[in-house]
Design an enzyme around this catalytic site. Structure first.
Site, short mmCIF file in Angstrom:
data_model
loop_
_atom_site.label_atom_id
_atom_site.label_comp_id
_atom_site.label_asym_id
_atom_site.label_seq_id
_atom_site.Cartn_x
_atom_site.Cartn_y
_atom_site.Cartn_z
N LEU A 163 0.81 -1.22 0.00
CA LEU A 163 0.00 0.00 0.00
C LEU A 163 0.84 1.26 0.00
O LEU A 163 0.41 2.30 -0.52
CB LEU A 163 -0.93 0.02 1.22
CG LEU A 163 -1.98 -1.07 1.34
CD1 LEU A 163 -2.83 -0.84 2.57
CD2 LEU A 163 -2.85 -1.14 0.09
N SER A 164 2.01 1.19 0.61
CA SER A 164 2.82 2.40 0.73
C SER A 164 4.28 2.01 0.86
O SER A 164 4.61 0.93 1.37
CB SER A 164 2.38 3.22 1.95
OG SER A 164 3.06 4.46 2.00
N SER A 165 5.15 2.90 0.40
CA SER A 165 6.58 2.62 0.47
C SER A 165 7.35 3.91 0.61
O SER A 165 6.82 5.01 0.38
CB SER A 165 7.04 1.87 -0.79
OG SER A 165 6.87 2.67 -1.94
#
Length: 325
Positions: free
Chosen positions: A90-92
């Site tokens: 979902l996020s990095s």
């Protein structure tokens, strides 16, 4: 704690030296931002892919060897997976050298107001805040967990830009106008509504079709620009239908399918060209590099093009509809 900060400072200096050696951070202001903003405050943990799943590394691990691995990873020039849900990324935290190149290409000047689409960990917003002042920086993300986490990280690092929970496809009208918009998530096309939130002459930089497009905004009804040479792979913008992947192209020569530039063309034209048509174009046009492609956005639609926005090789891009899932 002092030993940790010393180790982090040495690792950060080594990372900055590596990025500089690679040709980025020629601007002293951006170099200072990367030297002085600690990435470790923004990635207190991250996930490393392992056979059958992920391993979580974190800075508070009681095992000193695992803490050392965590810190080494934080200051290695690579992206870090920071948020997963049901195995989906979902996020990095993006690769620092790519962040540096994107920020330099954005060509910010003192006094510029910047909108970031995709808050991530908050690290990019911190770098922007260091360069411009926090009052000129706005970062937006759809996920309230991500914005709350980014806000916490930013405060820990001493920055308080505007962190907004909302649909990035809508921009942030309440904070407009902006001199620069930078997206840190992949788009299927550029949301036309962003243009009305820009000052004349503003720049928009965004990942699209495994590349980075840099648009110059003429007014609320027109923006145009070319792709940079840099490949770019980011988490897709959430809240809109995902960009089509490269379509099935079985039967084409294997070297072309393994060529990164051809895969870029497949992704860019996925809604418009059959893979075999794309291959013939690619071959006929002498395997064009990203810089020969561009995008035009108007209030009547938008299209990608090769060499000339009014030339024979143009392909419509589907509009980003906020809230479309």
């Amino acid at each position: 704690m002092g030993a940790h900060r010393d180790s982090a400072a040495r690792a950060r200096a080594a990372l900055v030296a590596e990025i500089v050696a690679g040709g980025a951070l020629a601007d002293p202001a951006w170099r200072a931002a990367f030297e002085e903003v600690p990435r470790d405050l923004f990635v207190p943990y991250y996930f490393v892919g392992r056979s059958g799943g992920y391993e979580r590394l974190w800075g508070e691990d009681p095992d000193p060897d695992r803490r050392a691995r965590w810190l080494d990873g934080v200051y290695t020039d690579m992206p870090l997976a920071t948020r997963l849900r049901d195995g989906e990324l979902l996020s990095s935290s993006s690769q620092p050298s790519l962040m540096a190149r994107m920020l330099e290409v954005l060509d910010v000047r003192d006094g510029h107001a910047v909108l970031e689409i995709g808050a991530g960990t908050g690290y990019n917003a911190a770098l922007l805040s260091h360069r411009l002042g926090e009052e000129l920086v706005t970062t937006v993300d759809l996920d309230p967990e991500i914005t709350e986490s980014a806000r916490t990280h930013l405060v820990a690092a001493g920055f308080r830009p505007a962190v907004v929970t909302g649909d990035g496809a809508r921009g942030c009208p309440s904070r407009a106008p902006f001199d620069r918009i930078i997206a840190t998530c992949t788009l299927p096309s550029v949301p036309a509504g962003w243009l009305a939130q820009c000052t004349p002459g503003a720049l928009i930089e965004a990942p699209l079709a495994t590349g980075l497009i840099l648009l110059k905004v003429r007014d609320a009804g027109h923006a145009e620009g070319r792709f940079l040479h840099t490949p770019a792979y980011f988490v897709p913008l959430r809240g809109v239908a995902p960009a089509p992947g490269a379509p099935y192209a079985g039967g084409l020569p294997r070297p072309s399918l393994e060529n990164e530039l051809f895969r870029f063309l497949l992704a860019l034209t996925a809604d418009s060209l059959d893979p075999y048509e794309a291959y013939e174009l690619w071959r006929r046009e002498d395997r064009p590099r990203r810089e020969r492609f561009g995008v035009t956005v108007t209030d009547e639609g938008q299209w990608a093009w090769l060499d000339d926005p009014r030339g024979p090789h143009t392909w419509p891009l589907r509009d980003v509809v906020p809230g479309n899932v």
